[in-house]
Motif scaffolding. Structure first.
Motif, PDB file in Angstrom:
ATOM      1  N   GLY A   7       0.790  -1.228   0.000  1.00 43.66           N
ATOM      2  CA  GLY A   7       0.000   0.000   0.000  1.00 43.66           C
ATOM      3  C   GLY A   7       0.816   1.267   0.000  1.00 43.66           C
ATOM      4  N   PHE A   8       2.141   1.156  -0.017  1.00 37.58           N
ATOM      5  CA  PHE A   8       3.006   2.333   0.069  1.00 37.58           C
ATOM      6  C   PHE A   8       4.134   2.219  -0.955  1.00 37.58           C
ATOM      7  N   SER A   9       3.733   2.062  -2.221  1.00 32.86           N
ATOM      8  CA  SER A   9       4.736   1.914  -3.273  1.00 32.86           C
ATOM      9  C   SER A   9       5.611   3.150  -3.424  1.00 32.86           C
ATOM     10  N   TYR A  10       5.069   4.334  -3.077  1.00 38.24           N
ATOM     11  CA  TYR A  10       5.825   5.586  -3.182  1.00 38.24           C
ATOM     12  C   TYR A  10       6.211   6.121  -1.807  1.00 38.24           C
ATOM     13  N   GLY A  11       6.248   5.256  -0.815  1.00 43.84           N
ATOM     14  CA  GLY A  11       6.604   5.685   0.526  1.00 43.84           C
ATOM     15  C   GLY A  11       5.522   6.554   1.145  1.00 43.84           C
ATOM     16  N   VAL A  13       4.769   9.592   0.263  1.00 46.88           N
ATOM     17  CA  VAL A  13       4.282  10.628  -0.654  1.00 46.88           C
ATOM     18  C   VAL A  13       2.769  10.546  -0.800  1.00 46.88           C
ATOM     19  N   THR A  14       2.259   9.360  -1.113  1.00 48.66           N
ATOM     20  CA  THR A  14       0.813   9.230  -1.325  1.00 48.66           C
ATOM     21  C   THR A  14       0.004   9.395  -0.038  1.00 48.66           C
ATOM     22  N   PRO A  15       0.405   8.853   1.121  1.00 45.25           N
ATOM     23  CA  PRO A  15      -0.387   9.115   2.336  1.00 45.25           C
ATOM     24  C   PRO A  15      -0.452  10.585   2.710  1.00 45.25           C
ATOM     25  N   VAL A  16       0.664  11.306   2.583  1.00 44.48           N
ATOM     26  CA  VAL A  16       0.678  12.727   2.942  1.00 44.48           C
ATOM     27  C   VAL A  16      -0.170  13.533   1.965  1.00 44.48           C
ATOM     28  N   ALA A  17      -0.030  13.266   0.662  1.00 44.24           N
ATOM     29  CA  ALA A  17      -0.838  13.979  -0.328  1.00 44.24           C
ATOM     30  C   ALA A  17      -2.320  13.676  -0.149  1.00 44.24           C
ATOM     31  N   ALA A  18      -2.648  12.423   0.164  1.00 40.55           N
ATOM     32  CA  ALA A  18      -4.040  12.050   0.398  1.00 40.55           C
ATOM     33  C   ALA A  18      -4.593  12.767   1.628  1.00 40.55           C
ATOM     34  N   PHE A  19      -3.812  12.846   2.675  1.00 40.32           N
ATOM     35  CA  PHE A  19      -4.240  13.543   3.894  1.00 40.32           C
ATOM     36  C   PHE A  19      -4.502  15.022   3.616  1.00 40.32           C
ATOM     37  N   ILE A  20      -3.639  15.655   2.827  1.00 41.57           N
ATOM     38  CA  ILE A  20      -3.826  17.073   2.496  1.00 41.57           C
ATOM     39  C   ILE A  20      -5.132  17.275   1.736  1.00 41.57           C
ATOM     40  N   MET A  21      -5.446  16.401   0.795  1.00 42.78           N
ATOM     41  CA  MET A  21      -6.677  16.538   0.031  1.00 42.78           C
ATOM     42  C   MET A  21      -7.892  16.309   0.916  1.00 42.78           C
ATOM     43  N   ALA A  22      -7.812  15.365   1.853  1.00 39.42           N
ATOM     44  CA  ALA A  22      -8.929  15.146   2.775  1.00 39.42           C
ATOM     45  C   ALA A  22      -9.156  16.376   3.642  1.00 39.42           C
ATOM     46  N   CYS A  23      -8.069  16.998   4.110  1.00 38.07           N
ATOM     47  CA  CYS A  23      -8.188  18.213   4.921  1.00 38.07           C
ATOM     48  C   CYS A  23      -8.755  19.368   4.099  1.00 38.07           C
ATOM     49  N   LEU A  24      -8.316  19.493   2.842  1.00 34.87           N
ATOM     50  CA  LEU A  24      -8.805  20.569   1.983  1.00 34.87           C
ATOM     51  C   LEU A  24     -10.303  20.427   1.739  1.00 34.87           C
ATOM     52  N   MET A  68      -2.909   5.297  -5.480  1.00 37.53           N
ATOM     53  CA  MET A  68      -1.770   5.340  -6.397  1.00 37.53           C
ATOM     54  C   MET A  68      -0.595   4.545  -5.847  1.00 37.53           C
ATOM     55  N   GLY A  69      -0.493   4.456  -4.534  1.00 36.66           N
ATOM     56  CA  GLY A  69       0.580   3.679  -3.937  1.00 36.66           C
ATOM     57  C   GLY A  69       0.225   2.231  -3.682  1.00 36.66           C
ATOM     58  N   PHE A  70      -0.960   1.802  -4.123  1.00 26.61           N
ATOM     59  CA  PHE A  70      -1.403   0.423  -3.894  1.00 26.61           C
ATOM     60  C   PHE A  70      -1.032  -0.442  -5.093  1.00 26.61           C
ATOM     61  N   SER A  71      -0.453  -1.595  -4.819  1.00 26.69           N
ATOM     62  CA  SER A  71      -0.104  -2.527  -5.892  1.00 26.69           C
ATOM     63  C   SER A  71      -0.104  -3.946  -5.337  1.00 26.69           C
ATOM     64  N   VAL A  72      -0.299  -4.885  -6.249  1.00 28.54           N
ATOM     65  CA  VAL A  72      -0.165  -6.314  -5.948  1.00 28.54           C
ATOM     66  C   VAL A  72       1.018  -6.807  -6.771  1.00 28.54           C
ATOM     67  N   TYR A 190      -7.087   3.576   5.639  1.00 33.63           N
ATOM     68  CA  TYR A 190      -6.017   2.607   5.862  1.00 33.63           C
ATOM     69  C   TYR A 190      -6.461   1.479   6.793  1.00 33.63           C
ATOM     70  N   THR A 191      -7.476   1.727   7.620  1.00 32.65           N
ATOM     71  CA  THR A 191      -8.058   0.618   8.379  1.00 32.65           C
ATOM     72  C   THR A 191      -8.763  -0.348   7.438  1.00 32.65           C
ATOM     73  N   GLY A 192      -9.506   0.203   6.483  1.00 31.38           N
ATOM     74  CA  GLY A 192     -10.150  -0.659   5.487  1.00 31.38           C
ATOM     75  C   GLY A 192      -9.148  -1.421   4.649  1.00 31.38           C
ATOM     76  N   MET A 193      -8.028  -0.783   4.313  1.00 29.85           N
ATOM     77  CA  MET A 193      -7.014  -1.480   3.530  1.00 29.85           C
ATOM     78  C   MET A 193      -6.337  -2.576   4.346  1.00 29.85           C
ATOM     79  N   ALA A 194      -6.269  -2.381   5.674  1.00 29.61           N
ATOM     80  CA  ALA A 194      -5.674  -3.415   6.526  1.00 29.61           C
ATOM     81  C   ALA A 194      -6.538  -4.658   6.583  1.00 29.61           C
ATOM     82  N   ALA A 195      -7.818  -4.532   6.256  1.00 30.88           N
ATOM     83  CA  ALA A 195      -8.717  -5.692   6.253  1.00 30.88           C
ATOM     84  C   ALA A 195      -8.606  -6.511   4.979  1.00 30.88           C
TER      85      ALA A 195
END
Length: 288
Positions: A7-11, A13-24, A68-72, A190-195
């Motif tokens: 879930g963190f292919s780009y380290g 970067v994607t969690p922080v950018a996602a958090f900023i968009m959620a806050c915006l 974007m950071g999610f991959s199999v 990320y809780t949903g992704m942990a499931a």
């Protein structure tokens, strides 16, 4: 065969950018909802609709930036555009129902519970419907308990956000509320992704590297919602009541001017003698 999920292919970067968009999205939605309280009935629905679309777009954008950071590792991924955009519509509509309930009913316990539940279920539905739009040579399996926890997080976060939208006044207080909302929405994601676990179909192993990356697939679909959030931000910036709230002089009750006491007036005594000057040789009225 189980797939290896990353879930963190780009380290970070994607969690922080996602958090900023959620806050915006949360900040714009909260301020627009607060602005509707100061508006007449003719503009109230417009501000509530703008707030619902901002929150829904912010949550949806947050989800797919994180994706974007999610991959199999063992299988390439694709996205069904119809289902992906359907999740955006679901987010906006269900968030809108919750916001309209609280916007017109106020921050009563019943309105908050009803609106928060509907909004939270909308956020969770958007998440899992968006996940259903992923195409791959395999299928997703979920831990029921962890999914339930993610839904509870979404409902609690939505209820708190709706309460803040109509109860918290002032720019700094709304900023703190939007940060809390961003943490809650990201935590739900990320809780949903942990499931999640991935069960690959036969022959899927060894196909990694085929097709486009998730970032290349999702970036074009994010252009519209991101552009909308920018435009909504411009609207907020140019409306001083949205940013600063109600001016202090409008918050104070009007000064009461004491009503002067009514004094009864009596007609003055008049006579022909008072109205006309006395003639020569005539006696004055006092001599009568």
């Amino acid at each position: 065969m189980h797939g290896t999920v990353d879930g963190f292919s780009y380290g970070l970067v994607t969690p922080v950018a996602a958090f900023i968009m959620a806050c915006l999205g949360g900040a714009l939605g909260l301020r627009c909802t607060a602005r509707s309280v100061l508006s007449g009935r003719s503009f109230k629905a417009a501000w509530l609709a703008l707030g619902a679309t901002s929150i829904g777009s912010g949550i949806w954008t947050m989800h797919f930036i994180a994706m974007m950071g999610f991959s199999v590792h063992e299988a390439p991924l694709g996205y069904d555009r119809g289902i992906t955009f359907a999740s955006l519509v679901v987010a906006i509509v269900m968030v809108g129902i919750g916001i309209f309930i609280v916007g017109y009913r106020g921050a009563t316990p019943m309105a908050l519970v009803t609106g928060g539940t509907i909004t939270g279920l909308g956020v969770a539905t958007m998440h899992y419907l968006g996940m259903a739009g992923i195409k791959m040579n395999g299928e997703f399996e979920y831990n029921t308990f962890v999914v339930g926890v993610s839904v509870v997080i979404a409902v609690v976060a939505a209820t708190a956000a709706l309460w803040a939208a109509v109860s918290v006044h002032g720019f700094m207080a709304s900023l703190v509320a939007s940060l809390v909302m961003g943490v809650a929405v990201s935590g739900m994601h990320y809780t949903g992704m942990a499931a999640l676990t991935v069960q690959l179909h036969g022959g899927a192993a060894g196909t990694s590297g085929g097709g486009e990356s998730p970032a290349a697939l999702l970036a074009p679909m994010l252009i519209g919602p991101v552009a909308f959030l920018v435009l909504a931000g411009v609207v907020v910036m140019f409306d001083p009541l949205v940013v600063m709230g109600k001016p202090e002089w409008q918050k104070r009750p009007p000064r009461q001017i004491p009503t002067p006491r009514h004094r009864p007036s009596f007609p003055e005594r008049t006579s022909w003698a008072a109205s006309e000057p006395p003639r020569e040789g005539s006696a004055s009225p006092h001599d009568w």
